[in-house]
Design a protein around this motif. Structure first.
Motif, mmCIF file in Angstrom:
data_model
loop_
_atom_site.group_PDB
_atom_site.id
_atom_site.type_symbol
_atom_site.label_atom_id
_atom_site.label_comp_id
_atom_site.label_asym_id
_atom_site.label_seq_id
_atom_site.Cartn_x
_atom_site.Cartn_y
_atom_site.Cartn_z
ATOM 1 N N GLU A 207 0.803 -1.215 0.000
ATOM 2 C CA GLU A 207 0.000 0.000 0.000
ATOM 3 C C GLU A 207 0.842 1.275 0.000
ATOM 4 N N SER B 57 -4.808 6.880 2.365
ATOM 5 C CA SER B 57 -4.356 5.610 1.790
ATOM 6 C C SER B 57 -4.796 5.526 0.338
ATOM 7 N N LEU B 58 -3.920 4.992 -0.512
ATOM 8 C CA LEU B 58 -4.233 4.806 -1.933
ATOM 9 C C LEU B 58 -4.552 3.343 -2.193
ATOM 10 N N SER B 59 -5.331 3.108 -3.212
ATOM 11 C CA SER B 59 -5.582 1.726 -3.602
ATOM 12 C C SER B 59 -4.453 1.201 -4.483
ATOM 13 N N ALA B 60 -3.644 2.100 -5.028
ATOM 14 C CA ALA B 60 -2.540 1.696 -5.907
ATOM 15 C C ALA B 60 -1.492 0.921 -5.114
ATOM 16 N N THR B 61 -1.011 -0.173 -5.689
ATOM 17 C CA THR B 61 0.065 -0.940 -5.066
ATOM 18 C C THR B 61 1.296 -1.023 -5.956
ATOM 19 N N THR C 95 1.651 3.849 -10.835
ATOM 20 C CA THR C 95 0.307 4.347 -10.565
ATOM 21 C C THR C 95 0.311 5.274 -9.358
ATOM 22 N N ASP D 61 -0.696 9.214 -9.209
ATOM 23 C CA ASP D 61 -1.695 9.729 -8.276
ATOM 24 C C ASP D 61 -1.149 10.911 -7.475
ATOM 25 N N ARG E 233 5.206 4.716 1.072
ATOM 26 C CA ARG E 233 4.750 3.332 1.065
ATOM 27 C C ARG E 233 4.686 2.842 2.502
#
Length: 190
Positions: A131, A155-159, A163, A167, A183
């Motif tokens: 995450e 928190s981002l959904s990108a892992t 991406t 963002d 991260r």
């Protein structure tokens, strides 16, 4: 008849500038720095003390100057300074926080973007993947109250790194401010 769409972006809004080919080529080993990198010092978040963890050296959270990536720690809305020589936390260091049913996050600085431009990208120090989070600096100087905190940690959904970097660049443009991409490398529960 539906109401007209109103553009709520600030007058000085500049669209994010992203080179898709460069972005697609990012890896955890990629390091990059913008040719010019003057950034106003953002207002600090409520500061989280980190005890002996700070002995190895710290820098302001939004600092661009440290050569390798740094770690920072947060509980709720409190964020520590950046620890420029990151290492795993000992049990004694964790216990120093004396947190009661709170989650202590360890996060790794990866990038800083300002108003739609990437300023700095650090290579990963940790091999943990997963995450990402965006940290948007506070804008208001003065006393903080728990019920009225400026600044965001989202928190981002990108892992994946490309991406997440995209963002961060887009968010900094849309919010017309400086954002830090981090991260999440650890969560410790008391």
């Amino acid at each position: 008849m539906p109401p007209p769409v109103t553009d709520v972006l600030p007058d000085e809004y500049v669209p994010a500038r992203i080179d898709p080919a460069w972005l697609a080529g990012l890896t955890d080993d990629t390091s990059w720095r913008a040719p010019s990198h003057a950034v106003p010092t953002p207002v600090p978040f409520p500061r989280r003390e980190t005890g002996t963890l700070a002995d190895a050296g710290t820098a302001p959270l939004f600092d661009l100057e440290h050569a390798t990536t740094a770690w920072f720690y947060n509980i709720r809305h409190e964020l520590s300074d950046a620890h420029v020589n990151p290492s795993d936390m000992t049990r004694e260091q964790h216990d120093w926080f004396s947190i009661d049913r709170e989650v202590l996050f360890t996060r790794e600085k990866r990038a800083i973007a300002r108003r739609g431009s990437l300023l700095r990208l650090w290579p990963a120090h940790s091999d943990v993947t997963g995450e990402y989070a965006l940290v948007c600096a506070p804008t208001v100087r003065g006393e903080y109250r728990l019920s009225n905190v400026d600044g965001l940690l989202v928190s981002l959904s990108a892992t994946d790194l490309p991406t997440a970097v995209r963002d961060a660049i887009v968010a900094s443009a849309r919010m017309n401010t400086t954002v830090l991409l981090a991260r999440t490398i650890d969560r410790m529960y008391s």
